[in-house]
Motif scaffolding. Structure first.
Motif, short mmCIF file in Angstrom:
data_model
loop_
_atom_site.label_atom_id
_atom_site.label_comp_id
_atom_site.label_asym_id
_atom_site.label_seq_id
_atom_site.Cartn_x
_atom_site.Cartn_y
_atom_site.Cartn_z
N LYS A 244 -3.14 -1.64 -6.13
CA LYS A 244 -2.33 -2.78 -6.56
C LYS A 244 -2.52 -4.01 -5.67
N ASP A 245 -2.57 -3.80 -4.37
CA ASP A 245 -2.62 -4.93 -3.43
C ASP A 245 -4.01 -5.18 -2.84
N MET A 246 -5.03 -4.48 -3.33
CA MET A 246 -6.34 -4.60 -2.70
C MET A 246 -6.94 -6.00 -2.88
N THR A 247 -6.50 -6.74 -3.90
CA THR A 247 -7.05 -8.08 -4.11
C THR A 247 -6.35 -9.13 -3.25
N THR A 248 -5.19 -8.79 -2.69
CA THR A 248 -4.44 -9.75 -1.86
C THR A 248 -4.30 -9.32 -0.42
N ASP A 249 -4.44 -8.04 -0.16
CA ASP A 249 -4.28 -7.51 1.20
C ASP A 249 -5.62 -6.92 1.66
N PRO A 250 -6.28 -7.54 2.63
CA PRO A 250 -7.58 -7.03 3.11
C PRO A 250 -7.50 -5.61 3.64
N ASP A 251 -6.35 -5.25 4.24
CA ASP A 251 -6.22 -3.90 4.78
C ASP A 251 -6.28 -2.86 3.68
N ASP A 252 -5.61 -3.12 2.55
CA ASP A 252 -5.67 -2.18 1.43
C ASP A 252 -7.08 -2.09 0.87
#
Length: 557
Positions: free
Chosen positions: A481-489
């Motif tokens: 879900k957050d991989m496009t906004t959170d580099p850690d994910d």
């Protein structure tokens, strides 16, 4: 007085008679072959009379032998009889006194035994037989006293209702003996977490109630609850097993949440169920709106027990897609509850209730059977073979007869075992890893595929991935879900993909909803995806009509 000595003949006769009587009195007992028997009181009296007569006769003869007259000898005989009577009476009194002393001592011993029995019975009436903790009766008594003191001094107290999470599957998989020892270990652990003035009690089963008799603020109760949660997470070494257990805790506070023992315990129990719904292994304070939810939960549980009989459950199917070609590689069966009054109820609302009530086992077996039947029906109509994925809960996986039910369903539906994929979470696998590995090996021996669901949210480690015969890793949707906004994910997703490829395991990304997520997953060379971007979950009829064998447009374009 002058005593005339007897003549020699008379004296010798008396002495001879005296010797004869003495020998008769002192005659040793002769051995007798006849067995001993109990002598009656009448026989004892007869023997006593004979002995007394002999003693009197001896006294008379002794007097005659010493030269006494016949009258004097008879007097001596009478004195001897009287003396024997007195001596016998004294002996009787002495014997009676001894019996009285013995009876007194025995009565004292019996009194002590009775008092000890009373204490033991009182302890059993007020304590749990398994753990030795106070039981419900003693808790109510102490809670009533604590409320009275708190009311008098204007103080607060707290009641913590604690329930072990997924305790039933330990009993089902390892046996009640291990379960009992775990309860004893938990009891000791909880007792070590509270003050001497507090009370830890067992209500029954895997439920415990803790009375914090005096607290300064509500936060003190929360601190105690966190202390218990932390202490319980340590492994419990029992019979060669390192058992991990968590708990859900509900908290009620006097006087805000109730003014009597029954209300405080009931409200703490309600808060405990809220803690379970919040994900377990946490604590929740009671709130008034929880009562409404508790009534709703009770109503749902009653309806849930009838849902199977009334055929109210339905399965929806969501496709899994090859991210390179767009071909559908399989489907996941997802249960829904079509309630006659409430309509379609999502699994998040009834699965926790099914797990707590034990209904998850028959429901899970129905899902597995229906999913396999549908997969075979699709193949019978000429559709290309697909893998059917079914989620297995921890309780179902540990239940007795699970392996046999899988075999029976495969046999009854005719589906090829390699077309069935069972999805288990990491927490299911890591609870009793040894027995889990044995179950997984048996499933693999049948030919069934095995997948780790929600990978990355639990005990992710290379060691268990290497140890267990895993075929598929499913990346949890929270990372996607957050991989496009959170580099850690994004890094975590790439790492899981690389790990799976290194271990020769298929990797499926869950919760793909946007084109951007798909592009990143393709760039990381993720093998398969699943989510609303490709298709929402569909009924069998909808799936047959709306979905072909591939979703090329969505993937390529």
């Amino acid at each position: 007085m002058n005593i005339v000595p007897p003549r020699d003949s008379e004296a010798s006769g008396c002495l001879g008679e005296l010797d004869e009587k003495s020998r008769e009195l002192n005659k040793p007992g002769e051995p007798c072959d006849t067995p001993h028997r109990e002598i009656s009181r009448k026989e004892c009296e007869q023997h006593y009379e004979e002995v007394r007569d002999l003693r009197a006769e001896v006294a008379r003869l002794r007097a005659l032998a010493l030269g006494a007259s016949a009258e004097s000898a008879h007097a001596r005989e009478a004195e001897a009889r009287a003396s024997a009577d007195v001596e016998d009476r004294v002996n009787q009194l002495r014997e009676a006194n001894e019996h009285l002393v013995v009876a007194t001592l025995r009565a004292q011993d019996m009194t002590e035994v009775v008092e000890q029995v009373k204490l033991d019975l009182s302890h059993l009436a007020h304590h749990d037989f398994l753990t030795g903790l106070p039981n419900r009766m003693m808790l109510n008594d102490r809670l009533g006293q604590a409320i009275a003191l708190a009311r008098r001094h204007g103080k607060q107290l707290a009641v913590l209702f604690l329930d072990l999470d997924h305790f039933k599957h330990i009993n089902d998989s390892l046996g009640h003996s291990i379960g009992d020892k775990l309860l004893q270990s938990v009891a000791q652990c909880l007792a070590a977490c509270v003050r001497g003035s507090d009370t830890v009690s067992r209500m029954g089963g895997d439920e415990f109630v803790v009375l914090l008799s005096e607290i300064g603020h509500a936060e003190d109760a929360a601190f105690s609850a966190e202390k218990m949660l932390s202490a319980l997470t340590a492994p419990h070494a029992i019979a060669g097993h390192d058992l991990h257990v968590s708990s859900s805790i509900g908290i009620s506070v006097y006087p805000d949440d109730g003014g009597d023992a029954e209300t405080l315990i009931r409200n703490a129990d309600t808060a405990m169920y809220a803690a379970k719904e919040a994900g377990r292994n946490n604590s929740q304070f009671f709130r008034q709106d929880m009562n409404i939810r508790a009534v709703e939960r009770q109503s749902l549980e009653g309806s849930l027990r009838r849902a199977l009989e009334r055929h109210e459950f339905v399965l929806h199917y969501q496709p899994k897609v090859n991210l390179r070609t767009g071909m559908i590689t399989g489907v996941e069966a997802l249960i829904r509850w079509l309630h006659p009054q409430r309509g379609l109820i999502p699994p998040a609302q009834f699965i926790p209730i099914a797990e707590d009530s034990g209904l998850i086992v028959p429901i899970g077996r129905w899902v597995l059977g229906e999913a396999c039947r549908q997969a075979q029906a699709w193949m019978d109509t000429g559709r290309e073979a697909m893998t059917m994925s079914v989620n297995i809960s921890a309780i179902e996986f540990r239940s007795s007869g699970f392996l046999e039910s899988v075999r029976a369903i495969l046999r009854e539906t005719g589906i090829s075992p390699n077309r069935l994929e069972l999805e288990l979470t990491e927490s299911v696998l890591m609870q009793e890893a040894g027995s889990a590995a044995a179950l997984l090996e048996e499933l693999k021996a049948m030919g069934v595929q095995l997948a780790v669901d929600d990978f990355g949210t639990g005990y992710s480690s290379l060691s268990y991935l290497k140890r267990f015969p895993i075929d598929v890793l499913k990346i949890d949707q929270s990372f996607v879900k957050d991989m496009t906004t959170d580099p850690d994910d994004a890094v975590i997703v790439a790492a899981i993909i690389g790990m799976g490829k290194s271990l020769k395991q298929r990797v499926i990304a869950e919760g793909v909803e946007t084109r951007e997520q798909l592009v990143l997953l393709q760039a990381s060379q993720c093998g398969e995806g699943q989510g609303f971007y490709f298709s929402r979950p569909l009924t069998a009829e909808q799936f047959t009509v709306e979905v072909g064998t591939d979703i090329t447009t969505a993937v390529i374009h």
